[in-house]
Design a protein around this motif. Structure first.
Motif, PDB file in Angstrom:
ATOM      1  N   ASP A 154       0.896  -1.256   0.067  1.00 41.02           N
ATOM      2  CA  ASP A 154       0.040   0.155   0.320  1.00 41.02           C
ATOM      3  C   ASP A 154       0.690   1.346  -0.132  1.00 41.02           C
ATOM      4  N   LYS A 155       0.425   2.489  -0.394  1.00 39.95           N
ATOM      5  CA  LYS A 155       1.075   3.412  -0.498  1.00 39.95           C
ATOM      6  C   LYS A 155       1.652   3.958   0.750  1.00 39.95           C
ATOM      7  N   HIS A 156       0.928   3.875   1.918  1.00 41.97           N
ATOM      8  CA  HIS A 156       1.661   4.054   3.046  1.00 41.97           C
ATOM      9  C   HIS A 156       2.893   3.460   3.397  1.00 41.97           C
ATOM     10  N   THR A 157       2.908   2.208   3.303  1.00 43.11           N
ATOM     11  CA  THR A 157       4.146   1.347   3.659  1.00 43.11           C
ATOM     12  C   THR A 157       5.287   1.809   2.557  1.00 43.11           C
ATOM     13  N   ARG A 158       5.016   2.302   1.235  1.00 36.50           N
ATOM     14  CA  ARG A 158       5.984   2.463   0.442  1.00 36.50           C
ATOM     15  C   ARG A 158       6.444   3.840   0.797  1.00 36.50           C
ATOM     16  N   ALA A 159       5.608   4.697   1.305  1.00 31.67           N
ATOM     17  CA  ALA A 159       6.090   5.893   1.607  1.00 31.67           C
ATOM     18  C   ALA A 159       7.113   5.935   2.604  1.00 31.67           C
ATOM     19  N   HIS A 160       7.237   4.898   3.347  1.00 30.39           N
ATOM     20  CA  HIS A 160       8.302   4.870   4.369  1.00 30.39           C
ATOM     21  C   HIS A 160       9.531   3.863   3.791  1.00 30.39           C
ATOM     22  N   HIS A 161       9.205   2.928   3.201  1.00 31.00           N
ATOM     23  CA  HIS A 161      10.354   1.975   2.762  1.00 31.00           C
ATOM     24  C   HIS A 161      10.881   2.388   1.224  1.00 31.00           C
ATOM     25  N   GLY A 162      10.269   3.098   0.423  1.00 27.55           N
ATOM     26  CA  GLY A 162      10.280   3.325  -0.834  1.00 27.55           C
ATOM     27  C   GLY A 162      10.019   2.178  -1.805  1.00 27.55           C
ATOM     28  N   ASP A 163       9.550   2.432  -3.031  1.00 26.75           N
ATOM     29  CA  ASP A 163       8.639   1.658  -3.882  1.00 26.75           C
ATOM     30  C   ASP A 163       9.998   1.160  -4.777  1.00 26.75           C
ATOM     31  N   ASP A 164      10.766   0.278  -4.137  1.00 25.99           N
ATOM     32  CA  ASP A 164      12.014  -0.501  -5.026  1.00 25.99           C
ATOM     33  C   ASP A 164      11.970  -1.713  -5.217  1.00 25.99           C
ATOM     34  N   GLY A 165      10.620  -2.517  -4.998  1.00 21.33           N
ATOM     35  CA  GLY A 165      10.308  -3.681  -5.524  1.00 21.33           C
ATOM     36  C   GLY A 165      10.857  -4.779  -4.437  1.00 21.33           C
ATOM     37  N   HIS A 166      11.523  -4.400  -3.390  1.00 17.62           N
ATOM     38  CA  HIS A 166      11.906  -5.271  -2.405  1.00 17.62           C
ATOM     39  C   HIS A 166      10.675  -5.295  -1.362  1.00 17.62           C
ATOM     40  N   LYS A 167      10.615  -6.602  -0.895  1.00 19.06           N
ATOM     41  CA  LYS A 167       9.872  -7.288   0.101  1.00 19.06           C
ATOM     42  C   LYS A 167       9.851  -6.558   1.404  1.00 19.06           C
ATOM     43  N   VAL A 168       8.850  -6.050   1.880  1.00 21.65           N
ATOM     44  CA  VAL A 168       8.786  -5.363   3.237  1.00 21.65           C
ATOM     45  C   VAL A 168       8.250  -6.218   4.302  1.00 21.65           C
ATOM     46  N   TYR A 169       8.934  -6.323   5.392  1.00 18.91           N
ATOM     47  CA  TYR A 169       8.116  -7.275   6.444  1.00 18.91           C
ATOM     48  C   TYR A 169       7.940  -5.897   7.719  1.00 18.91           C
ATOM     49  N   PRO A 170       7.092  -6.272   8.519  1.00 23.30           N
ATOM     50  CA  PRO A 170       6.777  -5.495   9.752  1.00 23.30           C
ATOM     51  C   PRO A 170       7.440  -5.877  10.966  1.00 23.30           C
ATOM     52  N   TYR A 171       7.511  -4.802  11.783  1.00 26.61           N
ATOM     53  CA  TYR A 171       7.829  -5.300  13.130  1.00 26.61           C
ATOM     54  C   TYR A 171       6.517  -5.309  13.976  1.00 26.61           C
ATOM     55  N   LEU A 172       6.502  -6.075  15.079  1.00 25.44           N
ATOM     56  CA  LEU A 172       5.650  -6.224  16.213  1.00 25.44           C
ATOM     57  C   LEU A 172       6.007  -5.752  17.480  1.00 25.44           C
ATOM     58  N   SER A 173       5.054  -4.806  18.154  1.00 29.27           N
ATOM     59  CA  SER A 173       5.362  -4.572  19.414  1.00 29.27           C
ATOM     60  C   SER A 173       4.030  -4.753  20.328  1.00 29.27           C
ATOM     61  N   VAL A 174       4.229  -5.341  21.382  1.00 29.02           N
ATOM     62  CA  VAL A 174       2.908  -5.330  22.354  1.00 29.02           C
ATOM     63  C   VAL A 174       3.328  -5.090  23.662  1.00 29.02           C
ATOM     64  N   THR A 175       2.403  -4.392  24.180  1.00 27.53           N
ATOM     65  CA  THR A 175       2.488  -3.857  25.747  1.00 27.53           C
ATOM     66  C   THR A 175       1.323  -3.901  26.233  1.00 27.53           C
ATOM     67  N   THR A 176       1.449  -4.293  27.767  1.00 29.86           N
ATOM     68  CA  THR A 176       0.297  -4.188  28.739  1.00 29.86           C
ATOM     69  C   THR A 176       0.802  -4.246  30.281  1.00 29.86           C
ATOM     70  N   MET A 177      -0.311  -3.567  31.177  1.00 33.47           N
ATOM     71  CA  MET A 177       0.249  -3.358  32.323  1.00 33.47           C
ATOM     72  C   MET A 177      -0.068  -4.673  33.322  1.00 33.47           C
ATOM     73  N   LEU A 178       0.701  -4.908  34.175  1.00 32.34           N
ATOM     74  CA  LEU A 178       0.448  -5.812  35.357  1.00 32.34           C
ATOM     75  C   LEU A 178      -0.488  -5.212  36.312  1.00 32.34           C
ATOM     76  N   VAL A 179      -1.787  -5.234  36.281  1.00 33.80           N
ATOM     77  CA  VAL A 179      -2.704  -4.134  36.943  1.00 33.80           C
ATOM     78  C   VAL A 179      -2.683  -4.257  38.649  1.00 33.80           C
ATOM     79  N   ASN A 180      -2.069  -5.456  39.164  1.00 28.85           N
ATOM     80  CA  ASN A 180      -2.123  -5.443  40.624  1.00 28.85           C
ATOM     81  C   ASN A 180      -0.595  -5.135  40.960  1.00 28.85           C
ATOM     82  N   THR A 181      -0.257  -3.819  40.519  1.00 32.81           N
ATOM     83  CA  THR A 181       0.901  -3.212  40.780  1.00 32.81           C
ATOM     84  C   THR A 181       0.814  -1.731  40.473  1.00 32.81           C
ATOM     85  N   ASN A 182       1.817  -0.983  41.133  1.00 30.70           N
ATOM     86  CA  ASN A 182       1.760   0.425  40.860  1.00 30.70           C
ATOM     87  C   ASN A 182       1.995   0.935  39.391  1.00 30.70           C
TER      88      ASN A 182
END
Length: 370
Positions: free
Chosen positions: A115-143
């Motif tokens: 998609d255009k959004h992804t290509r805007a960051h990586h450049g439309d050079d025909g190379h395959k683009v892979y994402p990164y994943l980040s996951v964050t959550t609180m341990l709620v019985n803590t401060n």
């Protein structure tokens, strides 16, 4: 009529067309499963970011952002996800509910590398683009304890493959770990969540040292031994699902189809293949492509002369919107042909190793033999 000639072109596989991407390429799908490994620390609804290089949920030894502070103190992911902006952010997702101890939350994320959004960051050079994943959550019985999978690359994860990671607990460094009544938002206390005051001894993210609890001698703590936790605190499994075909481009309703094509032929039959464009919204001149996939999987391109070429080329150049019917093949099938074949046709332009599709890809399987 010309006699249909055969040739071999093994460098093209089925309809892969080398490595040139179509503008409506498939969307990668990933199943994310997060399991709570603690005994009595519910996890807040997940904050998930699918992104490119350059984004991180936190940095050890540096102050937490305001969004991370709100998440780590109160389990609210909204401000944290709102901070994830820019061309390198592909998708954000907020979980719907907390994850109980021993429980698992799963969701499916989609990633369109073309998609255009992804290509805007990586450049439309025909190379395959892979994402990164980040996951964050609180341990709620803590401060202010949280856990995070921080910028895990999904490169190399093919369809059907899985990877499993475990995450540890971090201290946001924004609130003293008093464990006092009224300071913990989880079910152990039901107290205050986010507080704008940063009263910890050090305003920076560090590894969490764990809770003390009243069973350990902290008389003012609302926690007991069941709220203790050891690392790791979560297990995260990522599975690459079968890619999803996005279908036809949204900016075109142009259709092509074959007329009067049979599903079975034998030697000596007339092989008449006509292409019709029953509906069109295209306004531009574009090329018409037609190809024949052989039983061994090689691909041959139709030419205006009626022959088949091993050279990747369009059947007709710059077809106007008014030209809506075309005879692609008109030949007598010679002796010696046998097996399963596939006809393909579509409108497209091929410039600088990039395909721009202007219609559906019409496919028609047929067999040749007695």
């Amino acid at each position: 009529m010309n006699t249909l000639r055969t040739a071999t072109y093994s460098s093209l596989l089925a309809f892969g067309l080398i490595a040139a991407p179509l503008t409506y390429a498939q969307t990668a799908r990933y199943e994310i499963s997060v399991t709570n490994l603690t005994a009595n620390q519910p996890l807040s609804p997940l904050a998930i970011v699918l992104h490119g290089e350059g984004y991180h949920t936190m940095e050890i030894g540096q102050p937490a952002t305001l969004g991370l502070e709100r998440l780590a103190e109160g389990g609210d992911a909204n401000a944290f996800l709102a901070e994830a902006t820019g061309d390198h952010i592909y998708h954000t997702h907020a979980g719907e509910a907390p994850i109980a101890p021993g429980g698992t939350a799963s969701m499916v994320l989609e990633f369109d590398a073309d998609d255009k959004h992804t290509r805007a960051h990586h450049g439309d050079d025909g190379h395959k683009v892979y994402p990164y994943l980040s996951v964050t959550t609180m341990l709620v019985n803590t401060n202010d304890a949280f856990t995070s999978l921080n910028a895990k690359s999904l490169a190399g994860l093919e369809v059907g493959d899985s990877m499993t990671m475990r995450t540890i607990a971090y201290d946001a460094g924004t609130e003293l770990n008093t464990e006092a009544q009224g300071t913990i938002p989880g079910p152990a206390d039901g107290g205050e969540g986010f507080n704008a005051e940063r009263n910890d001894l050090s305003d920076m993210v560090t590894a969490h040292t764990g809770v003390v609890t009243r069973d350990d001698g902290l008389a003012t703590s609302v926690l007991d031994q069941s709220h203790r936790f050891l690392n790791p605190v979560t297990m995260i499994k990522i599975t690459r699902l079968e890619d999803m075909d996005k279908g036809e481009p949204e900016d075109t309703g142009t259709k092509v189809k074959f007329t009067d094509v049979q599903s079975h032929y034998k030697a000596g039959d007339r092989f008449l293949v006509e292409v019709e464009e029953p509906t069109t919204v295209r306004e531009q001149m574009t090329d018409l492509w037609a190809a024949l996939r052989m039983p061994d999987g090689t691909l041959l391109f139709a030419t205006t002369s009626g022959d088949l070429s091993t050279t990747q080329q369009p059947f007709k150049l710059e077809v106007s919107p008014e030209q809506r019917q075309h005879t692609v093949f008109d030949a007598v099938l010679p002796e010696g042909l046998d097996g399963d074949y596939m006809l393909l046709t579509f409108y497209a332009q091929y410039i600088d190793d990039v395909w721009t599709l202007h219609s559906n890809i019409m496919q028609h399987p047929f067999t040749v033999g007695e």
